[in-house]
Design an enzyme around this catalytic site. Structure first.
Site, mmCIF file in Angstrom:
data_model
loop_
_atom_site.group_PDB
_atom_site.id
_atom_site.type_symbol
_atom_site.label_atom_id
_atom_site.label_comp_id
_atom_site.label_asym_id
_atom_site.label_seq_id
_atom_site.Cartn_x
_atom_site.Cartn_y
_atom_site.Cartn_z
ATOM 1 C CB THR A 1 -0.873 -0.102 1.321
ATOM 2 O OG1 THR A 1 -1.845 -0.986 1.227
ATOM 3 C CG2 THR A 1 -1.622 1.230 1.285
ATOM 4 C CE1 TYR B 1 -5.934 0.046 -0.404
ATOM 5 C CE2 TYR B 1 -3.884 -0.357 -1.231
ATOM 6 C CZ TYR B 1 -4.663 -0.653 -0.267
ATOM 7 O OH TYR B 1 -4.245 -1.445 0.928
ATOM 8 C CB THR C 1 0.578 -3.637 6.572
ATOM 9 O OG1 THR C 1 -0.790 -3.654 5.943
ATOM 10 C CG2 THR C 1 1.080 -2.217 6.511
ATOM 11 C CG ASP C 2 -2.530 -7.512 3.654
ATOM 12 O OD1 ASP C 2 -2.758 -6.600 4.440
ATOM 13 O OD2 ASP C 2 -3.006 -7.674 2.708
ATOM 14 C CE LYS D 1 -2.945 -4.720 8.262
ATOM 15 N NZ LYS D 1 -3.009 -4.789 6.711
HETATM 16 N N1 ASP Z 1 -2.746 -5.494 0.905
HETATM 17 C C1 ASP Z 1 -1.706 -4.611 1.172
HETATM 18 C C2 ASP Z 1 -0.294 -5.086 1.370
HETATM 19 O O1 ASP Z 1 0.104 -6.012 2.034
HETATM 20 C C3 ASP Z 1 -2.032 -3.822 2.521
HETATM 21 C C4 ASP Z 1 -0.824 -2.806 2.869
HETATM 22 O O2 ASP Z 1 0.276 -2.889 2.389
HETATM 23 O O3 ASP Z 1 -1.085 -2.158 3.839
HETATM 24 O O4 ASP Z 1 0.579 -5.317 0.365
#
Ligand code: ASP
Length: 351
Positions: free
Chosen positions: A35, A48, A114-115, A187
């Site tokens: 993200t 997005y 973040t995932d 997370k």
């Molecule tokens: N789906 C995204 C990822 O992990 C979420 C994020 O980056 O916050 O790439």
């Protein structure tokens, strides 16, 4: 100019800029997507796509970064971290080790979704062969959002890499002004910017506008003290995570074994529990040489050995503090060394 005049000029800040430029650390930014590199389809909608902007665009969006370090960027991947896999992990880990082995490199910052950040960071903490700092950052809001959190996280992340006390602390995760050890961080919220938490132990420190404050040291093995290595590895053993629930059957356990898993992590109910049919299937799996780790689907607490399940008798491993995602990482690396559940249990105590 005499020495008193020199000291007076330094105090007035006249030489501050040049002194800073010569002392700046050299930091490599390895970008993988997420993200933090994402773009919204429209300014008014939350939808997005991850991994749209490249590393140089990310760095350009951060004001005053050049005051903290001399930075060079490299694109390792550009994916949403839900698509992270063993192949990218191995590539990233080898790149981190190669960069840190360069005499001129002082540390690495990794941008990541973040995932699966909690998994990639723990993996890197176990296979990085250097004391130089490795810091990972992500963001919860895409780069195009009205209050994107990525630039602030990158700024603070670079400040942590540049902090002399980050040396030897293993892989760190920095988001929302908080520093976490890779082993502890999780997370915890789908969308909030305060999503990353170290629930069992608390954070490694805080960082406000580049000013770093450290808390407790990490007592578990990581980095140079770790026995694991990615050298010569081009794949990792298959380990699956199975989620326990009321009325759980043995079907998914049997399917996992049929598909070649060498290890199974159960995200157990409570203290790593599961139904009797599931327990029977896992007991058979362990007797057949599959390494079984009992973890928990709960967000915090330790899975205790021989609590309601007799791990000694069944040949199971109890995950202690490690959640299912991190247990999977450690079991994958553990299986590169041994299939003995007693030795693997020892690793779960040490790492
Ligand atoms: N789906 C995204 C990822 O992990 C979420 C994020 O980056 O916050 O790439």
């Amino acid at each position: 100019m005499n020495s008193m005049q020199f000291i007076a000029l330094v105090a007035m800040g006249v030489f501050a800029a040049s002194a800073r430029t010569t002392d700046l650390p050299n930091i490599r930014v390895l970008a993988t997507g997420g993200t933090i590199a994402g773009a919204q389809a429209s300014a008014t909608g939350y939808a997005y796509r991850s991994g749209v902007y490249d590393v140089n665009s990310l760095l350009k969006a951060v004001p005053n970064l050049d005051r903290l370090a001399v930075i060079t960027g490299e694109q390792v991947a550009n994916i949403g971290s839900q698509n992270m896999n063993d192949e990218v992990w191995l590539q990233l880990a080898k790149r981190v080790n190669a960069v840190l082995a360069e005499p001129g490199a002082d540390g690495v910052l990794i941008t990541h979704g973040t995932d699966t950040l909690e998994e990639t960071s723990y993996f890197l903490s176990l296979v990085t062969k250097s004391d130089k700092p490795v810091v990972m950052v992500g963001s919860m809001r895409p780069a195009t959002a009205a209050s994107a959190d990525g630039p602030g996280n990158i700024y603070n992340g670079v400040a942590v890499v540049a902090d002399p006390q980050a040396t030897g602390k293993g892989t760190l995760v920095v988001l929302n002004d908080t520093i976490h050890y890779a082993r502890n961080v999780m997370k915890t919220d789908t969308t909030s910017v305060q999503t990353f938490q170290s629930l069992n132990r608390g954070p490694a420190g805080v960082v406000h506008t580049g000013k770093v404050e450290w808390f407790e040291p990490m007592d578990k093995k990581q980095g140079k003290a770790s026995e694991f290595s990615v050298d010569g590895l081009d794949m990792l053993p298959r380990v699956d995570v199975i989620y326990a629930h009321a009325n759980m059957s043995a079907d998914l356990i049997d399917a996992t074994i049929k598909n070649g898993a060498r290890g199974i992590v159960v995200a157990g109910v409570g203290d790593g529990n599961m139904t009797a049919p599931a327990l029977d299937a896992l007991t058979r799996a362990a007797k057949g040489g599959v390494v079984v780790v009992r973890s928990t689907r709960l967000a915090s607490g330790l899975v205790l050995r021989n609590n309601e399940v007799n791990d000694d008798e069944k040949g199971f491993v109890a995950s202690g503090e490690l959640n299912p995602a991190k247990s999977r990482v450690l079991l994958q690396l553990g299986l590169t060394k041994t299939t003995d559940p007693v030795r693997i249990q020892q690793m779960f105590h040490e790492y």
